[in-house]
Design a protein around this motif. Sequence first.
Motif, PDB file in Angstrom:
ATOM      1  N   GLU A 149     -27.977 -14.035  36.582  1.00 32.33           N
ATOM      2  CA  GLU A 149     -26.964 -14.315  35.275  1.00 32.33           C
ATOM      3  C   GLU A 149     -26.932 -16.123  35.129  1.00 32.33           C
ATOM      4  OE1 GLU A 149     -23.687 -11.754  34.444  1.00 32.33           O
ATOM      5  OE2 GLU A 149     -24.057 -10.467  36.081  1.00 32.33           O
ATOM      6  N   GLU A 150     -27.117 -16.342  33.924  1.00 32.08           N
ATOM      7  CA  GLU A 150     -27.004 -17.637  33.619  1.00 32.08           C
ATOM      8  C   GLU A 150     -25.577 -18.274  33.270  1.00 32.08           C
ATOM      9  OE1 GLU A 150     -29.365 -19.182  30.640  1.00 32.08           O
ATOM     10  OE2 GLU A 150     -31.364 -19.000  31.973  1.00 32.08           O
ATOM     11  N   PHE A 151     -25.094 -19.552  33.646  1.00 27.76           N
ATOM     12  CA  PHE A 151     -23.641 -20.007  33.370  1.00 27.76           C
ATOM     13  C   PHE A 151     -23.834 -21.402  33.580  1.00 27.76           C
ATOM     14  CE2 PHE A 151     -23.504 -19.167  37.963  1.00 27.76           C
ATOM     15  CZ  PHE A 151     -22.692 -20.252  38.446  1.00 27.76           C
ATOM     16  N   LEU A 152     -22.929 -22.210  33.028  1.00 28.63           N
ATOM     17  CA  LEU A 152     -22.726 -23.449  33.037  1.00 28.63           C
ATOM     18  C   LEU A 152     -22.013 -24.089  34.177  1.00 28.63           C
ATOM     19  CD1 LEU A 152     -24.261 -25.922  31.512  1.00 28.63           C
ATOM     20  CD2 LEU A 152     -22.057 -26.001  29.947  1.00 28.63           C
ATOM     21  N   GLN A 153     -22.281 -25.030  34.901  1.00 26.84           N
ATOM     22  CA  GLN A 153     -21.378 -25.903  35.837  1.00 26.84           C
ATOM     23  C   GLN A 153     -21.315 -27.179  35.392  1.00 26.84           C
ATOM     24  OE1 GLN A 153     -23.278 -27.525  39.639  1.00 26.84           O
ATOM     25  NE2 GLN A 153     -21.917 -25.669  40.699  1.00 26.84           N
ATOM     26  N   THR A 154     -20.040 -27.885  35.569  1.00 26.69           N
ATOM     27  CA  THR A 154     -19.729 -29.340  35.540  1.00 26.69           C
ATOM     28  C   THR A 154     -19.672 -29.748  36.685  1.00 26.69           C
ATOM     29  OG1 THR A 154     -18.732 -28.750  33.306  1.00 26.69           O
ATOM     30  CG2 THR A 154     -18.298 -30.894  34.440  1.00 26.69           C
ATOM     31  N   PRO A 211     -24.990 -20.648  43.870  1.00 24.31           N
ATOM     32  CA  PRO A 211     -24.606 -19.394  44.434  1.00 24.31           C
ATOM     33  C   PRO A 211     -25.580 -19.089  45.537  1.00 24.31           C
ATOM     34  CG  PRO A 211     -24.274 -19.226  42.179  1.00 24.31           C
ATOM     35  CD  PRO A 211     -25.067 -20.631  42.390  1.00 24.31           C
ATOM     36  N   LEU A 212     -25.324 -18.561  46.513  1.00 22.17           N
ATOM     37  CA  LEU A 212     -26.375 -18.240  47.779  1.00 22.17           C
ATOM     38  C   LEU A 212     -25.869 -16.720  48.037  1.00 22.17           C
ATOM     39  CD1 LEU A 212     -25.962 -21.149  49.934  1.00 22.17           C
ATOM     40  CD2 LEU A 212     -27.805 -20.837  48.394  1.00 22.17           C
ATOM     41  N   TYR A 260     -18.262 -21.105  41.050  1.00 21.92           N
ATOM     42  CA  TYR A 260     -19.151 -22.466  41.036  1.00 21.92           C
ATOM     43  C   TYR A 260     -19.188 -23.095  39.453  1.00 21.92           C
ATOM     44  CZ  TYR A 260     -21.324 -20.965  45.288  1.00 21.92           C
ATOM     45  OH  TYR A 260     -21.403 -20.734  46.560  1.00 21.92           O
ATOM     46  N   ARG A 261     -18.332 -22.791  38.628  1.00 20.84           N
ATOM     47  CA  ARG A 261     -18.095 -23.347  37.278  1.00 20.84           C
ATOM     48  C   ARG A 261     -18.042 -24.769  37.388  1.00 20.84           C
ATOM     49  NH1 ARG A 261     -18.363 -20.259  33.234  1.00 20.84           N
ATOM     50  NH2 ARG A 261     -17.795 -18.248  33.957  1.00 20.84           N
ATOM     51  N   LEU A 308     -27.243 -25.708  34.250  1.00 23.02           N
ATOM     52  CA  LEU A 308     -27.336 -24.292  33.950  1.00 23.02           C
ATOM     53  C   LEU A 308     -27.754 -23.545  35.103  1.00 23.02           C
ATOM     54  CD1 LEU A 308     -27.123 -22.371  31.519  1.00 23.02           C
ATOM     55  CD2 LEU A 308     -29.640 -22.760  31.030  1.00 23.02           C
ATOM     56  N   LEU A 309     -26.939 -22.897  35.975  1.00 22.15           N
ATOM     57  CA  LEU A 309     -26.982 -22.030  37.007  1.00 22.15           C
ATOM     58  C   LEU A 309     -27.435 -20.446  36.866  1.00 22.15           C
ATOM     59  CD1 LEU A 309     -24.447 -23.656  39.557  1.00 22.15           C
ATOM     60  CD2 LEU A 309     -26.479 -24.561  39.012  1.00 22.15           C
TER      61      LEU A 309
END
Length: 732
Positions: free
Chosen positions: A696-701, A48-49, A63-64, A689-690
């Motif tokens: 806020e953290e979230f996981l991307q594949t 994310p930008l 961005y997931r 882990l973005l």
Amino acid sequence: MSITRRDFLLLMGGSAGAVALNSLGGCNVKLPSQKSEFTFQPIKGPIPLLTDGFKPEQQKEQYRSYEVVDDLVLPEGYQYQIIAAWGDKVGDSRFGYNNDYLSFISIGENEGLLSVNFEYISAIPWMQTYEQVIGKPLPLAQVKAALRNNSSSKNEINAFALADNDPIKAQITEICQEALLDQGLGVISVRKTVDGRWERTNSPADRRISGISGLNDGKYLKATGPAVAVFRKQQGQGYIDQLSDRIIGTFGNCAGGTTPWGTVLSAEENFQAQVPEAVYSDGTSLDPSKRPFALGDEELYGQGNVFGLAGNKYGWIVEIDPANPNDYGTKHTWLGRYRHEAVGVRVEAGKPLAFYSGCDRRGGHIYKFVSRDKVQDPKNKANSQLLTQGILYAAKFNSDGTGRWIALKADTPIDPDLPSNIAGNLILLPKSPQAKTAQETEGDYLAIAKDQEIAKYKQKFQNLGDLYSGNTEEKQGAILIDAHYAANAVGATCTARPEDTEVAANGDLYISFTSGSPDQEGGPDVRVFKGPKGETPYEYGWVMRLTEDSNDPAAVTFRWQMLATGGEPAAGAMGFANPDNLLLDKNGNIWMVTDMSTGKMNQSVKNRTDSNGKDTAISGLFGNNAIWLIPTQGDDAGKAFLFATGPVECEITGPCFTTDEKAMFISIQHPGEANGIRKNQVQESREFLLMTTTGEEFLQTRQVPIGSNWPTKSADAPPKPAVVVVTKTSNS
């Protein structure tokens, strides 16, 4: 220190309108808020930008998942075309490997000479694909087998000492000739056709200047300045190649610069991989055995060893006239010998020349050469003579935003920085010219890690001349040959891998610093190079603006300010990592490419802290290397916009623009550098882990190709470095 967008606007306000490319090229790409011919919609990158067009609450979903593309990905409405790739014919030679700096010099409407640097060979894909691309085999397997039987149990050998009739020496010679042939410089002639495409014209100016020029063809490179007195020595403390001031070849050619009088400057960077870097106090080289030839499955270095190349003749700035087919290059030694990345060119009538360059190593310095005489006509080719007399300075950055230039000459006082102020707590200093022991006379350096040792060093040596030997000219030559360590000794600031140095039309200097991490050779001054929250060491880089006091190119004092900091937006940074080449277009925009290490790109990041609660490396988050645009005026000033991402495991280098700013030449360097050919379209799924821009953290594949097939993109095709031209599509 970090910088907010408001600070950026205030800083740029005094000079943005005057910022322009100070060379013969330029490009102009516009965002909606700018008055410009071109517009582009930023592409979507891996994280994310603030400029991606998504609100923070949308970013997790957007961005997931992410797929890394093995291609040069451009905004909608843009296209690219291959101009030349490794192995293509150039004059009586071939287009080299790992093309880097590009310079377009117009010779007519829609026509010009494109100068190209060839930096190094990437061992894995070069060895894997050489026979397929070049069309002939190399005795790699035979030499590897011979080295495995080496009594030293290492995969290296001093090939220079082998008998001339030794078959292994002949095989090593063949390998090294081909490897060095693929490095150096090249000139190709290009033009735009009536249908808007670009083509090569193969003019008489097309030629190569390689790492073996002069070895068999008599096309030696020349040299000017004080180091010539060292080259001409018949005897000395170290190795002398008996060629006097003639020089075989150029290699490690990274970035460069272009002069208003139509010559191109090429910077020799990581020469130490092929020849010894360290020298004796009289400037003579270590024996070639100190950088032996080495060959393994993933390495091929010491390429100068078998030819007995003298290390002190590499690490310079090379000047060529692309339009003169008989010019094979001149190394100007007043500009210093170190791991040059680029050259910032400041040329004004009635003033001395000022050339800026950085030493791209951890703890490397920023340098300025000032000519003794003044410029009369900036476009006069006789200006090259101004590079033969002058003085070289190294920069001292104070933490309050001021600085000064320290002359590298014999009477400059010894005053090294304290190790406690340097990330990694290490500084390397020259030894005494009277050193007699075998260990000391091998040309190594004192590794100082404690502040009290600096006080002892200053008691022992008073001035820089105390560390070097010879008559006045020879001693100055030795100082320039040993410029990095001489600069350490007089207190030049250890910086964060300085890469590009670009001069704006108003005289300001822009500098990219790629990485603030230390290593066994040194690190940056922690009082100057800090992350957005004051972190030291800090990996992700900066862009700095330096302004000479009184706007005088010969000034001995200056002011500096960080303009941009790499890293994640959530951490207060701009979203890029490890800035490299910079360009300033005619509208004042900063174009920037990144230089993330191949081994770090797209490496999974599953945790942000280790078991001890310390931050972990997150370089893998930033994906492939990329091209960014940072406007300096208008509503979008101070923001970073993503223009392009490169193929897998590549570095994008040398962005260069035609005079009308309607075409952008780009080098795509080492696609597939770590994994070579992408076979059967294989890819891996990796987790990251973005963070959203609000933290806020979230996981991307992320789907990551293993290896590359660029530029053909055909299944199982060999990856090849190539130069491309980017233009708008006809319907955009």
